[in-house]
Design a protein around this motif. Structure first.
Motif, PDB file in Angstrom:
ATOM      1  N   ARG A  15      14.588  11.343 -15.239  1.00  0.00           N
ATOM      2  CA  ARG A  15      13.340  12.539 -14.911  1.00  0.00           C
ATOM      3  C   ARG A  15      12.248  11.404 -13.729  1.00  0.00           C
ATOM      4  NH1 ARG A  15      11.529  15.865 -20.082  1.00  0.00           N
ATOM      5  NH2 ARG A  15      14.009  15.812 -21.042  1.00  0.00           N
ATOM      6  N   THR A  16      11.725  12.103 -12.917  1.00  0.00           N
ATOM      7  CA  THR A  16      10.273  11.897 -12.452  1.00  0.00           C
ATOM      8  C   THR A  16       8.845  11.467 -12.560  1.00  0.00           C
ATOM      9  OG1 THR A  16      12.020  11.222 -10.380  1.00  0.00           O
ATOM     10  CG2 THR A  16       8.996  11.004 -10.101  1.00  0.00           C
ATOM     11  N   VAL A  17       7.664  10.747 -12.767  1.00  0.00           N
ATOM     12  CA  VAL A  17       6.695  11.830 -13.368  1.00  0.00           C
ATOM     13  C   VAL A  17       5.715  10.357 -12.632  1.00  0.00           C
ATOM     14  CG1 VAL A  17       5.106  11.802 -15.022  1.00  0.00           C
ATOM     15  CG2 VAL A  17       7.438  11.019 -15.921  1.00  0.00           C
ATOM     16  N   VAL A  42       6.459   6.837 -10.213  1.00  0.00           N
ATOM     17  CA  VAL A  42       5.425   7.023  -8.888  1.00  0.00           C
ATOM     18  C   VAL A  42       3.725   7.023  -9.284  1.00  0.00           C
ATOM     19  CG1 VAL A  42       5.069   8.145  -7.067  1.00  0.00           C
ATOM     20  CG2 VAL A  42       6.940   8.902  -7.726  1.00  0.00           C
ATOM     21  N   VAL A  43       3.975   6.390  -9.148  1.00  0.00           N
ATOM     22  CA  VAL A  43       2.169   4.658  -8.992  1.00  0.00           C
ATOM     23  C   VAL A  43       0.990   5.036  -7.980  1.00  0.00           C
ATOM     24  CG1 VAL A  43       0.808   3.069  -9.914  1.00  0.00           C
ATOM     25  CG2 VAL A  43       3.344   3.523 -10.847  1.00  0.00           C
ATOM     26  N   ALA A  44       0.366   6.223  -8.098  1.00  0.00           N
ATOM     27  CA  ALA A  44      -0.394   6.746  -7.158  1.00  0.00           C
ATOM     28  C   ALA A  44      -1.851   6.702  -6.992  1.00  0.00           C
ATOM     29  CB  ALA A  44      -0.337   8.194  -7.169  1.00  0.00           C
ATOM     30  N   THR A  54       1.178  -2.586 -10.492  1.00  0.00           N
ATOM     31  CA  THR A  54       1.178  -1.417 -11.600  1.00  0.00           C
ATOM     32  C   THR A  54       3.429  -1.895 -11.578  1.00  0.00           C
ATOM     33  OG1 THR A  54      -0.484  -0.540 -12.363  1.00  0.00           O
ATOM     34  CG2 THR A  54       1.690   0.341 -12.973  1.00  0.00           C
ATOM     35  N   VAL A  55       3.623  -1.419 -10.184  1.00  0.00           N
ATOM     36  CA  VAL A  55       5.320  -1.336 -10.504  1.00  0.00           C
ATOM     37  C   VAL A  55       5.736  -2.894 -10.352  1.00  0.00           C
ATOM     38  CG1 VAL A  55       6.669  -1.237  -8.669  1.00  0.00           C
ATOM     39  CG2 VAL A  55       4.778   0.200  -8.384  1.00  0.00           C
ATOM     40  N   GLN A  56       5.011  -3.995 -10.549  1.00  0.00           N
ATOM     41  CA  GLN A  56       5.560  -5.159 -10.466  1.00  0.00           C
ATOM     42  C   GLN A  56       5.355  -5.482 -12.526  1.00  0.00           C
ATOM     43  OE1 GLN A  56       6.844  -7.194  -8.373  1.00  0.00           O
ATOM     44  NE2 GLN A  56       7.013  -8.474 -10.669  1.00  0.00           N
ATOM     45  N   LEU A  57       4.641  -4.516 -12.991  1.00  0.00           N
ATOM     46  CA  LEU A  57       4.570  -5.261 -14.422  1.00  0.00           C
ATOM     47  C   LEU A  57       6.060  -4.102 -15.381  1.00  0.00           C
ATOM     48  CD1 LEU A  57       1.009  -4.344 -15.117  1.00  0.00           C
ATOM     49  CD2 LEU A  57       2.443  -6.748 -15.450  1.00  0.00           C
ATOM     50  N   GLY A  62      12.143  -4.076 -16.395  1.00  0.00           N
ATOM     51  CA  GLY A  62      13.193  -3.265 -16.677  1.00  0.00           C
ATOM     52  C   GLY A  62      13.147  -2.409 -16.496  1.00  0.00           C
ATOM     53  N   GLY A  63      12.134  -1.690 -15.862  1.00  0.00           N
ATOM     54  CA  GLY A  63      11.384  -0.073 -15.470  1.00  0.00           C
ATOM     55  C   GLY A  63      12.228   0.300 -14.173  1.00  0.00           C
ATOM     56  N   SER A  64      11.806   1.458 -14.065  1.00  0.00           N
ATOM     57  CA  SER A  64      11.612   1.699 -12.319  1.00  0.00           C
ATOM     58  C   SER A  64      10.720   2.475 -11.776  1.00  0.00           C
ATOM     59  CB  SER A  64      13.143   2.894 -12.511  1.00  0.00           C
ATOM     60  OG  SER A  64      12.957   3.159 -10.884  1.00  0.00           O
ATOM     61  N   ALA A  65      10.247   2.133 -10.649  1.00  0.00           N
ATOM     62  CA  ALA A  65       8.607   2.376 -10.253  1.00  0.00           C
ATOM     63  C   ALA A  65       8.475   2.470  -8.557  1.00  0.00           C
ATOM     64  CB  ALA A  65       7.693   2.539 -10.863  1.00  0.00           C
ATOM     65  N   GLU A  66       7.988   3.004  -8.127  1.00  0.00           N
ATOM     66  CA  GLU A  66       7.231   2.926  -6.906  1.00  0.00           C
ATOM     67  C   GLU A  66       5.571   3.073  -6.605  1.00  0.00           C
ATOM     68  OE1 GLU A  66       8.432   6.432  -3.581  1.00  0.00           O
ATOM     69  OE2 GLU A  66       9.818   6.792  -5.613  1.00  0.00           O
ATOM     70  N   SER A  67       5.160   2.264  -5.651  1.00  0.00           N
ATOM     71  CA  SER A  67       3.318   2.413  -5.464  1.00  0.00           C
ATOM     72  C   SER A  67       3.368   3.977  -4.099  1.00  0.00           C
ATOM     73  CB  SER A  67       2.851   1.373  -5.667  1.00  0.00           C
ATOM     74  OG  SER A  67       3.928   0.680  -3.813  1.00  0.00           O
ATOM     75  N   PHE A  68       1.957   4.331  -4.477  1.00  0.00           N
ATOM     76  CA  PHE A  68       1.964   5.485  -4.045  1.00  0.00           C
ATOM     77  C   PHE A  68       0.624   5.474  -3.399  1.00  0.00           C
ATOM     78  CE2 PHE A  68       1.435   9.980  -2.081  1.00  0.00           C
ATOM     79  CZ  PHE A  68       1.842  10.813  -0.813  1.00  0.00           C
ATOM     80  N   GLN A  69      -0.250   5.379  -2.411  1.00  0.00           N
ATOM     81  CA  GLN A  69      -1.190   4.794  -1.928  1.00  0.00           C
ATOM     82  C   GLN A  69      -1.941   6.952  -2.041  1.00  0.00           C
ATOM     83  OE1 GLN A  69      -2.708   3.330   1.572  1.00  0.00           O
ATOM     84  NE2 GLN A  69      -4.597   2.870   0.991  1.00  0.00           N
ATOM     85  N   LEU A  70      -3.284   7.272  -2.553  1.00  0.00           N
ATOM     86  CA  LEU A  70      -3.450   8.475  -2.573  1.00  0.00           C
ATOM     87  C   LEU A  70      -4.585   8.682  -2.440  1.00  0.00           C
ATOM     88  CD1 LEU A  70      -2.839  11.509  -2.474  1.00  0.00           C
ATOM     89  CD2 LEU A  70      -2.505  11.421  -4.864  1.00  0.00           C
ATOM     90  N   ASN A  71      -5.748   9.507  -1.931  1.00  0.00           N
ATOM     91  CA  ASN A  71      -6.710   9.485  -2.233  1.00  0.00           C
ATOM     92  C   ASN A  71      -7.470  11.211  -2.610  1.00  0.00           C
ATOM     93  OD1 ASN A  71      -9.446  10.136  -1.720  1.00  0.00           O
ATOM     94  ND2 ASN A  71      -9.629   9.435   0.505  1.00  0.00           N
TER      95      ASN A  71
END
Length: 263
Positions: A15-17, A42-44, A54-57, A62-71
């Motif tokens: 699942r994606t959160v 998705v760390v926005a 946060t993505v690096q942490l 061992g987790g899966s994440a990506e960063s996303f810039q959002l205003n």
């Protein structure tokens, strides 16, 4: 009837959160907890550097994440984010601000700043992600209110109004999107040690007064909100919607700050 595998009740595998405000504080801890339960997160955040950290942490654990810039104050960006991540299973948003002033001292610019981030952006996030989740068969939306939605003190009028408004928005969205399988809830913390409360923490008398209001005699830490988020994002809360989950250390349950004799 199919047997329920309760060992997987809180799992979020495959699942994606989306966590908006995931670059620091409660959002960062929530993102890490969700990833630990199997979610791709998705760390926005407005500050992409915080999101990247946060993505690096998460990756180091061992987790899966990506960063996303959002205003979240940009309507077009919010709508585009909902379109891009509309197939996610859950949305968490924590972004908020406060100006601690009595109402007579507030400027309208300050009023607009608090209302726009706390209330207007919440409205936009809930309705755009709610629509997308509904079209995709369901999902969970989790906002962050506050004890101030129920109890107030001088200087908290506008902030409290926005948090009470968020509670009512969540209830309405739960009613409107419920038939399509979308759940909408809010978490209501007490006083948490975050950058938003740095002004209070810097004043020992103020800090101690708040600590005594908790049943535990202390403030909460950001990581103590993460479990509530995992619960509301998971199947463990499959029949929970339109609710406010208090995570306030008993603040709103206890009457006063004096313990009278038992007899």
């Amino acid at each position: 009837m199919t047997a329920v595998d309760y060992s997987k009740l809180f799992r979020l595998d495959a699942r994606t959160v989306v966590v908006i405000g995931g670059g620091s504080g409660i959002g960062r801890e929530s993102a890490q907890a969700l990833a630990a339960h199997g979610a791709h997160v998705v760390v926005a955040d407005l500050k992409i550097e915080g999101a990247d950290e946060t993505v690096q942490l998460i990756a180091e654990a061992g987790g899966s994440a990506e960063s996303f810039q959002l205003n979240v104050l940009d309507d077009a960006e919010v709508e585009a984010a909902a379109e891009r991540f509309g197939t996610a299973s859950a949305l968490v948003f924590t972004a908020a601000t406060n100006v601690r002033k009595r109402m007579e001292d507030y400027t309208l610019d300050e009023f607009d700043r608090v209302v726009n981030l706390n209330m207007r952006s919440s409205f936009q996030l809930i309705r755009h992600f709610g629509k997308r989740f509904a079209a995709n068969g369901g999902g969970s939306i989790i906002g962050f209110a506050s004890i101030r939605a129920q109890v107030v003190e001088p200087g908290q009028g506008v902030y409290a109004a926005t948090k009470a408004g968020l509670v009512q928005l969540a209830k309405t969205a739960a009613a409107e999107f419920g038939p399509q399988g979308v759940r909408v809830n809010v978490v209501a913390p007490g006083v948490v040690e975050t950058p938003l409360t740095a002004q209070i923490k810097a004043n020992p008398e103020w800090y101690d007064a708040y600590a005594k209001k908790s049943a535990f005699g202390r403030w909460s830490r950001p990581e103590e909100l993460a479990g509530a988020v995992v619960y509301l994002a998971s199947d463990a809360s499959s029949f929970v919607t339109g609710s406010t989950l208090m995570v306030d250390g008993g603040w709103t349950a206890i009457d006063g700050r004096f313990t009278p004799p038992a007899s």
